[in-house]
Design a protein around this motif. Structure first.
Motif, PDB file in Angstrom:
ATOM      1  N   ARG A 203      14.076  -9.255   1.725  1.00  0.00           N
ATOM      2  CA  ARG A 203      12.911 -10.250   0.841  1.00  0.00           C
ATOM      3  C   ARG A 203      13.891 -12.244   1.816  1.00  0.00           C
ATOM      4  O   ARG A 203      14.642 -12.604   1.240  1.00  0.00           O
ATOM      5  N   GLU A 204      12.640 -12.683   1.826  1.00  0.00           N
ATOM      6  CA  GLU A 204      12.751 -14.264   2.285  1.00  0.00           C
ATOM      7  C   GLU A 204      12.116 -14.377   1.335  1.00  0.00           C
ATOM      8  O   GLU A 204      11.311 -15.053   0.868  1.00  0.00           O
ATOM      9  N   ARG A 205      13.403 -15.214   0.373  1.00  0.00           N
ATOM     10  CA  ARG A 205      13.096 -15.756  -0.724  1.00  0.00           C
ATOM     11  C   ARG A 205      13.396 -17.371  -1.469  1.00  0.00           C
ATOM     12  O   ARG A 205      14.446 -17.648  -0.148  1.00  0.00           O
ATOM     13  N   VAL A 206      13.196 -18.103  -2.194  1.00  0.00           N
ATOM     14  CA  VAL A 206      13.096 -19.421  -2.624  1.00  0.00           C
ATOM     15  C   VAL A 206      13.286 -19.475  -3.967  1.00  0.00           C
ATOM     16  O   VAL A 206      12.578 -18.677  -4.499  1.00  0.00           O
ATOM     17  N   SER A 207      14.752 -20.258  -4.403  1.00  0.00           N
ATOM     18  CA  SER A 207      14.904 -19.641  -5.553  1.00  0.00           C
ATOM     19  C   SER A 207      15.052 -21.411  -6.040  1.00  0.00           C
ATOM     20  O   SER A 207      15.865 -22.348  -4.773  1.00  0.00           O
ATOM     21  N   VAL A 208      14.450 -21.805  -6.688  1.00  0.00           N
ATOM     22  CA  VAL A 208      14.522 -23.642  -7.351  1.00  0.00           C
ATOM     23  C   VAL A 208      15.007 -23.797  -9.063  1.00  0.00           C
ATOM     24  O   VAL A 208      14.727 -22.362  -9.681  1.00  0.00           O
ATOM     25  N   THR A 209      15.484 -24.778  -9.575  1.00  0.00           N
ATOM     26  CA  THR A 209      16.040 -24.867 -10.888  1.00  0.00           C
ATOM     27  C   THR A 209      14.686 -25.688 -11.231  1.00  0.00           C
ATOM     28  O   THR A 209      14.539 -26.972 -10.726  1.00  0.00           O
ATOM     29  N   VAL A 210      13.888 -25.980 -12.175  1.00  0.00           N
ATOM     30  CA  VAL A 210      13.516 -26.752 -12.802  1.00  0.00           C
ATOM     31  C   VAL A 210      13.860 -27.238 -14.726  1.00  0.00           C
ATOM     32  O   VAL A 210      14.308 -26.923 -15.457  1.00  0.00           O
TER      33      VAL A 210
ATOM     34  N   VAL B 205       8.658 -12.550  -0.058  1.00  0.00           N
ATOM     35  CA  VAL B 205       7.723 -11.776   0.485  1.00  0.00           C
ATOM     36  C   VAL B 205       8.748 -10.877   1.583  1.00  0.00           C
ATOM     37  O   VAL B 205      10.182 -11.786   1.515  1.00  0.00           O
ATOM     38  N   THR B 206       8.531  -9.858   1.934  1.00  0.00           N
ATOM     39  CA  THR B 206       9.729  -8.906   2.225  1.00  0.00           C
ATOM     40  C   THR B 206       8.620  -8.095   3.294  1.00  0.00           C
ATOM     41  O   THR B 206       8.350  -8.274   3.719  1.00  0.00           O
ATOM     42  N   ASP B 207       9.817  -8.746   4.482  1.00  0.00           N
ATOM     43  CA  ASP B 207       9.687  -8.307   6.133  1.00  0.00           C
ATOM     44  C   ASP B 207       9.791  -6.686   6.150  1.00  0.00           C
ATOM     45  O   ASP B 207      10.020  -6.140   5.032  1.00  0.00           O
TER      46      ASP B 207
ATOM     47  N   ALA C  59       0.958  -1.494   0.009  1.00  0.00           N
ATOM     48  CA  ALA C  59      -0.132  -0.112  -0.310  1.00  0.00           C
ATOM     49  C   ALA C  59       0.824   1.125   0.072  1.00  0.00           C
ATOM     50  O   ALA C  59       1.047   2.190  -0.886  1.00  0.00           O
ATOM     51  N   ASP C  60       1.910   1.293   0.593  1.00  0.00           N
ATOM     52  CA  ASP C  60       2.448   2.820   0.611  1.00  0.00           C
ATOM     53  C   ASP C  60       4.915   1.860   0.904  1.00  0.00           C
ATOM     54  O   ASP C  60       4.689   0.540   1.908  1.00  0.00           O
ATOM     55  N   SER C  61       5.245   2.014   0.272  1.00  0.00           N
ATOM     56  CA  SER C  61       6.715   1.317   0.296  1.00  0.00           C
ATOM     57  C   SER C  61       7.570   2.215   0.270  1.00  0.00           C
ATOM     58  O   SER C  61       7.735   3.019  -0.993  1.00  0.00           O
ATOM     59  N   SER C  62       8.945   1.957   0.238  1.00  0.00           N
ATOM     60  CA  SER C  62       9.790   2.899  -0.220  1.00  0.00           C
ATOM     61  C   SER C  62      10.378   1.985  -1.509  1.00  0.00           C
ATOM     62  O   SER C  62      12.029   2.540  -1.523  1.00  0.00           O
ATOM     63  N   THR C  63      10.186   0.677  -1.771  1.00  0.00           N
ATOM     64  CA  THR C  63      11.150  -0.653  -2.465  1.00  0.00           C
ATOM     65  C   THR C  63      10.645   0.695  -4.005  1.00  0.00           C
ATOM     66  O   THR C  63       9.536   0.681  -4.158  1.00  0.00           O
ATOM     67  N   GLY C  64      11.179   0.197  -4.799  1.00  0.00           N
ATOM     68  CA  GLY C  64      11.078   1.123  -6.464  1.00  0.00           C
ATOM     69  C   GLY C  64       9.835   0.344  -7.140  1.00  0.00           C
ATOM     70  O   GLY C  64       8.424   1.172  -7.746  1.00  0.00           O
ATOM     71  N   ASP C  65      10.078  -0.621  -6.902  1.00  0.00           N
ATOM     72  CA  ASP C  65       8.956  -1.281  -7.525  1.00  0.00           C
ATOM     73  C   ASP C  65       7.487  -1.708  -7.003  1.00  0.00           C
ATOM     74  O   ASP C  65       6.665  -2.152  -7.272  1.00  0.00           O
ATOM     75  N   MET C  66       8.114  -1.582  -5.533  1.00  0.00           N
ATOM     76  CA  MET C  66       6.479  -1.857  -4.725  1.00  0.00           C
ATOM     77  C   MET C  66       6.203  -3.056  -4.398  1.00  0.00           C
ATOM     78  O   MET C  66       4.851  -3.455  -3.941  1.00  0.00           O
ATOM     79  N   ALA C  67       7.268  -3.414  -4.495  1.00  0.00           N
ATOM     80  CA  ALA C  67       6.643  -5.334  -4.848  1.00  0.00           C
ATOM     81  C   ALA C  67       6.899  -5.824  -2.979  1.00  0.00           C
ATOM     82  O   ALA C  67       7.994  -6.063  -2.776  1.00  0.00           O
TER      83      ALA C  67
END
Length: 217
Positions: free
Chosen positions: A96-103, A89-91, A66-74
């Motif tokens: 950023r609490e991130r998970v990356s996987v290869t498929v 998701v962002t704390d 709804a409001d943030s200082s992040t540039g992409d607002m994501a």
């Protein structure tokens, strides 16, 4: 009702019944407020690339602050990362609490993929691909924040605008977008990936300060 929609058509060959086909310059967003809880939840949907993928990452789904200082607002993103999927998701500290996987191999262009991202302030984040746990990052985080809109594929989804432009011009097909008010377990996500709806979700259990996790939060 969507807050904004353009370049979106209904197709008959969705993952479950009919689905949405979004043009490359599409815009499509709905209110997150009232539909998504930042503290915990699960996002579930089916996605089809429709066009070949390469080494260039692109967004598949976003939930905006709804409001943030992040540039992409994501606040939340699920992306194609060039070799699989990346989700976060962002704390409260903008980490950023991130998970990356290869498929490998990557799904065929005509093939629907079920993606689910589950998060909880007391647990962490979990990413599922076709009903199976693909990756997780466990731990506690303060995720509570105000949310504005959600939608697929766009370069920007924010309180300011919804936009697909520049090198973010890429649509796709999407179906069965669902948000839940808790982190679903493996069994529930597996049912969703089979297109079986809410059969294994169960009733929401009450939260009480007698629970140490709830009290600590």
């Amino acid at each position: 009702e969507p807050t904004v929609v353009r370049g979106v058509s209904v197709i008959n060959d969705g993952a479950v019944g009919k689905g949405f086909s979004n043009a490359d310059t599409q815009v499509m967003a709905y209110w997150a407020a009232g539909n998504v809880y930042a503290q915990r939840g699960t996002l579930s949907f089916f996605w089809r690339a429709r066009e070949p993928v390469g080494p260039t990452p692109f967004p598949i789904f976003r939930v905006a602050y709804a409001d943030s200082s992040t540039g992409d607002m994501a606040w939340l993103r699920v992306d194609y990362n060039g070799h699989g999927y990346d989700a976060f998701v962002t704390d409260a500290n903008l980490a950023r609490e991130r998970v990356s996987v290869t498929v490998d191999p990557f799904p065929k262009l005509s093939e629907w993929t079920h993606l689910a991202l589950a998060w909880d302030e007391n647990v962490g984040v979990r990413l599922y691909v076709n009903g199976k746990l693909a990756g997780e990052k466990l731990g506690t985080a303060v995720l509570d924040t105000g949310l504005d809109q959600f939608g697929p594929f766009s370069r920007i989804i924010s309180p300011h605008q919804v936009q697909s432009d520049y090198n973010y011009i890429r649509g796709g097909d999407i179906d069965e977008v669902r948000f839940y008010d808790r982190m679903l377990d493996d069994n529930a996500v597996a049912h969703l990936a089979k297109g079986e709806g809410d059969g294994a979700i169960g009733e929401l259990q009450g939260r009480t300060l007698a629970d140490p996790a709830v009290k600590g939060e």
